[in-house]
Write an enzyme that holds these catalytic residues in place. Structure first.
Site, PDB file in Angstrom:
ATOM      1  N   GLY A 291       0.816  -1.204   0.000  1.00 32.35           N
ATOM      2  CA  GLY A 291       0.000   0.000   0.000  1.00 32.35           C
ATOM      3  C   GLY A 291       0.852   1.257   0.000  1.00 32.35           C
ATOM      4  O   GLY A 291       1.937   1.310  -0.595  1.00 32.35           O
ATOM      5  N   SER A 292       0.380   2.271   0.706  1.00 34.01           N
ATOM      6  CA  SER A 292       0.999   3.603   0.620  1.00 34.01           C
ATOM      7  C   SER A 292       2.388   3.691   1.234  1.00 34.01           C
ATOM      8  O   SER A 292       3.075   4.700   1.034  1.00 34.01           O
ATOM      9  CB  SER A 292       0.075   4.633   1.263  1.00 34.01           C
ATOM     10  OG  SER A 292      -1.112   4.770   0.503  1.00 34.01           O
ATOM     11  N   THR A 293       2.833   2.700   1.992  1.00 37.72           N
ATOM     12  CA  THR A 293       4.220   2.727   2.481  1.00 37.72           C
ATOM     13  C   THR A 293       5.202   2.725   1.308  1.00 37.72           C
ATOM     14  O   THR A 293       6.339   3.171   1.446  1.00 37.72           O
ATOM     15  CB  THR A 293       4.513   1.530   3.404  1.00 37.72           C
ATOM     16  OG1 THR A 293       4.246   0.313   2.704  1.00 37.72           O
ATOM     17  CG2 THR A 293       3.651   1.583   4.650  1.00 37.72           C
ATOM     18  N   PHE A 294       4.762   2.249   0.147  1.00 36.05           N
ATOM     19  CA  PHE A 294       5.615   2.215  -1.039  1.00 36.05           C
ATOM     20  C   PHE A 294       5.929   3.615  -1.561  1.00 36.05           C
ATOM     21  O   PHE A 294       6.885   3.793  -2.320  1.00 36.05           O
ATOM     22  CB  PHE A 294       4.929   1.389  -2.130  1.00 36.05           C
ATOM     23  CG  PHE A 294       5.771   0.247  -2.635  1.00 36.05           C
ATOM     24  CD1 PHE A 294       6.432  -0.575  -1.748  1.00 36.05           C
ATOM     25  CD2 PHE A 294       5.893  -0.012  -3.988  1.00 36.05           C
ATOM     26  CE1 PHE A 294       7.197  -1.628  -2.194  1.00 36.05           C
ATOM     27  CE2 PHE A 294       6.655  -1.062  -4.446  1.00 36.05           C
ATOM     28  CZ  PHE A 294       7.315  -1.874  -3.561  1.00 36.05           C
TER      29      PHE A 294
END
Length: 656
Positions: A291-294
């Site tokens: 998810g958005s940790t990328f």
């Protein structure tokens, strides 16, 4: 003159004497060969003919944490055996032994009769039970010392340590990875037999040798940090009614793993009571969409390649953006955001546009450089490498979705290691768990040093990204719940849909929520990742995982005596913003019924179930309702274009 017959008689006598002398020489030579030259070999053969050798369990070396606290030890216990031919009254012996061995007289008698000579009655018995059998003073029943593996802290670090079998070979975790290092030499028990194969009295004829102890391991784990991580992870999973959870705590400068927690957990002293899922180390074996940790690695790569600057603004299309036949949505509508704000508010549209500017080749090269798509080589068995398709197989919307962590999978250890590279100034470290190997005398046999695998970004880029990530935890960001009182924190929230095994598409309700970050900001001591699988209270990492990050960091920094930073405000109490959801398919516009467009998703939030049903009836929507109370979440987001055939759901929670 000697006559002829007498002459031949003498010849025959001399010939007989010569033959006899030759025979004596042959006998003497053979005796010398057997008794002198072949003595050792023949003695061994003779011993084998009148001895029975029973192998005993070898002793394993201990496992300690980095402070020397024992995590796994071997203790000597009594194992009881019987030499059945020496039992004077087998039925009577079986009747006396059966209650002490937890079996019936008939079962034990059958077991004894089935054995020609040697049979184990019980392995590694408790001292009280062994003493009761000794008190019976039965001929033909004896004891020998064997080692048993014991984990004094029960569940603490269970998935890292693993466990051993009866052999006692390592079956999981460090016990398996370093089995040949920890395992000592096998001991043996020797029983004497007479020429007819009958056992000599065991009190006189039995001897043996205990197994020698193996080497000891000192881990990078800290038992106290591990306990903190496990406690807070369990709290996060149970509070949010989640399926499972993972927490990893690392030293970003070295790659040392201070804690690796999984929930649910197990007790390695009785591992056989648990199902296989509870024994799996999810931190290295389970891959999930990050998810958005990328977005951390996307922005770092774009800055490193100088395709963006920190002050660049991107048009976020007021929350809806069409790419390759798919529509990407942000939870909140933004007209324009700069790069730090894209991270702070977790804009999928902004990330997609940064990815478009970076391009597929450079993004793929950057992600592989950070270690995605390959194993980290952490010293544990069973690690998977996640999934990152070859860049040549990216099509359509793939560049956009991979930019914010969809269509790619990673393990917890991969994400924590990659974020540590940002924290330490750009070096990708090899994560490791074993610090040194020490023999039984205390001499260091092997010492493991930190290893830099490669440089992935410059120190300048790392510092820039770190300061941007601080904004995620500041007021208004998606990760305010991760703030740690007295310290500056850099981090990123993550929320990702899970694939439904039945439909092979994304599930409408199952999510993975995460938060990863490092603290303190300027000289990071800890990288911490918290992953909560399928939470039911909220799908957002800022709501579910960030509080656990904060609790782990606060307690661990205090324990490690890291002084608070001067002039740092107290922990932010304001709730986080919601992250942008994954992109939804483009839907055709429809007509309207009583002023409500059938092609537009209404805003159900805050409505009661009865109110939602009324809107459904007017708009002709087929909506799946989950829970009870007031609507708190819906799919697709308000304003999305839909048709009456699309899957739509609304989740309710009881009103406070």
């Amino acid at each position: 003159m000697i006559d002829k017959p007498e002459k031949w008689a003498r010849v025959r006598m001399r010939l007989a004497a010569a033959l006899f002398g030759l025979f004596c020489l042959l006998v003497l030579g053979r005796s010398f060969y057997l008794q002198v030259l072949q003595k050792d070999r023949l003695v061994k053969i003779a011993e084998k003919q009148h001895q029975r050798v029973v192998p005993l369990t070898p002793s394993r070396g201990a496992i300690y944490d980095r402070t020397g606290a024992p995590l796994a030890v071997s203790i000597e216990m009594d194992s009881c055996y019987a030499e059945t031919r020496n039992l004077e009254n087998l039925p009577d012996a079986a009747a006396k032994l059966a209650p002490l061995l937890g079996t019936t007289k008939d079962q034990l008698e059958a077991k004894l009769k089935a054995s020609k000579n040697f049979v184990w009655l019980a392995r590694r018995m408790p001292p009280e039970a062994a003493q009761k059998i000794r008190d019976l003073d039965l001929d033909g029943v004896g004891f020998v010392k064997e080692s048993k593996r014991f984990y004094p802290n029960s569940e603490v670090a269970a998935h890292v340590l693993g466990f051993t079998g009866m052999d006692p070979g390592g079956l999981e975790g460090v016990e398996k990875k370093y089995d040949s290092t920890i395992l000592g030499n096998t001991g043996f028990l020797v029983t004497e037999r007479d020429a007819l194969g009958r056992d000599v009295d065991q009190k006189k004829g039995t001897e043996g040798k205990s197994g020698t102890k193996g080497n000891n391991l000192y881990l990078t784990l800290d038992k106290n940090v591990q306990y903190i991580a496990e406690k807070e992870l369990a709290k996060a999973v149970e509070t949010n009614q989640a399926r499972a959870g993972i927490a990893v705590v690392m030293e970003p400068d070295t790659g040392r793993i201070l804690a690796m927690a999984n929930y649910p957990t197990f007790n390695p002293n009785s591992y056989f009571k648990y199902q296989g899922g509870a024994l799996r180390n999810r931190a290295i074996s389970d891959s999930f969409e990050p998810g958005s940790t990328f977005k951390i690695f996307l922005v770092a790569s774009a800055l490193e390649n100088r395709v963006i600057g920190p002050r660049d603004y991107f048009n976020c299309e007021n929350g809806s953006y069409n790419v390759g036949g798919r529509t990407i949505h942000d939870t909140h509508r933004y007209a324009s955001l700069n790069v730090p704000q894209i991270l702070k508010y977790s804009s999928n549209i902004g990330a997609a546009k940064i990815g478009s500017r970076l391009g597929p080749e450079r993004l793929y090269q950057a992600l592989t450089g950070f270690g995605f798509g390959d194993r980290t080589d952490v010293d544990l068995p069973g690690e998977t490498g996640g999934y990152l398709r070859q860049q040549s197989k990216w099509y359509g919307v793939d560049l956009a979705t991979i930019s914010f962590g969809q269509g790619v999978s990673a393990t917890a250890i991969q994400i924590a290691t990659a974020v540590s590279a940002v924290a330490n100034g750009g070096n990708l470290m090899r994560p490791y768990l074993v610090e040194k190997v020490v023999d039984d005398t205390g001499q260091v046999v092997k010492e493991i040093a930190p290893q830099v695998k490669r440089r992935v970004i410059s120190p300048e880029t790392a510092r820039t990204v770190a300061r941007m990530l601080e904004g995620v935890v500041d007021e208004g960001g998606t990760g305010t719940n991760a703030a740690v009182e007295g310290y500056r924190v850099a981090g990123k929230t993550g929320t990702a849909q899970k694939v439904d095994a039945a439909t092979h598409g994304y599930s409408a309700s199952k999510r993975t929520a995460s938060f990863v970050g490092f603290v303190p900001l300027e000289k990071p001591r800890l990288t911490i990742l918290v992953v909560v699988d399928e939470p039911k209270t909220s799908p957002y990492g800022g709501v579910v995982a960030a509080p656990a990050f904060s609790a782990i960091a606060q307690q661990a920094l205090c324990y490690l005596k890291v002084p608070p930073e001067k002039g740092i405000r107290k922990k932010v109490q304001q709730g986080p913003r919601e992250e942008a959801p994954p992109p939804q398919p483009v839907m055709e516009e429809g007509g309207s019924v009583d002023g409500v467009e059938t092609g537009t998703m209404p805003n159900f939030r805050g409505m009661s179930m009865r109110q939602v049903l009324r809107v459904m009836e007017k708009s002709g929507l087929n909506v799946k309702l989950q829970g009870s109370g007031r609507a708190v979440e819906q799919h697709p987001p308000p304003g999305s274009r839909i048709s009456t055939q699309d899957q739509v759901w609304v989740r309710f929670v009881p009103s406070a």
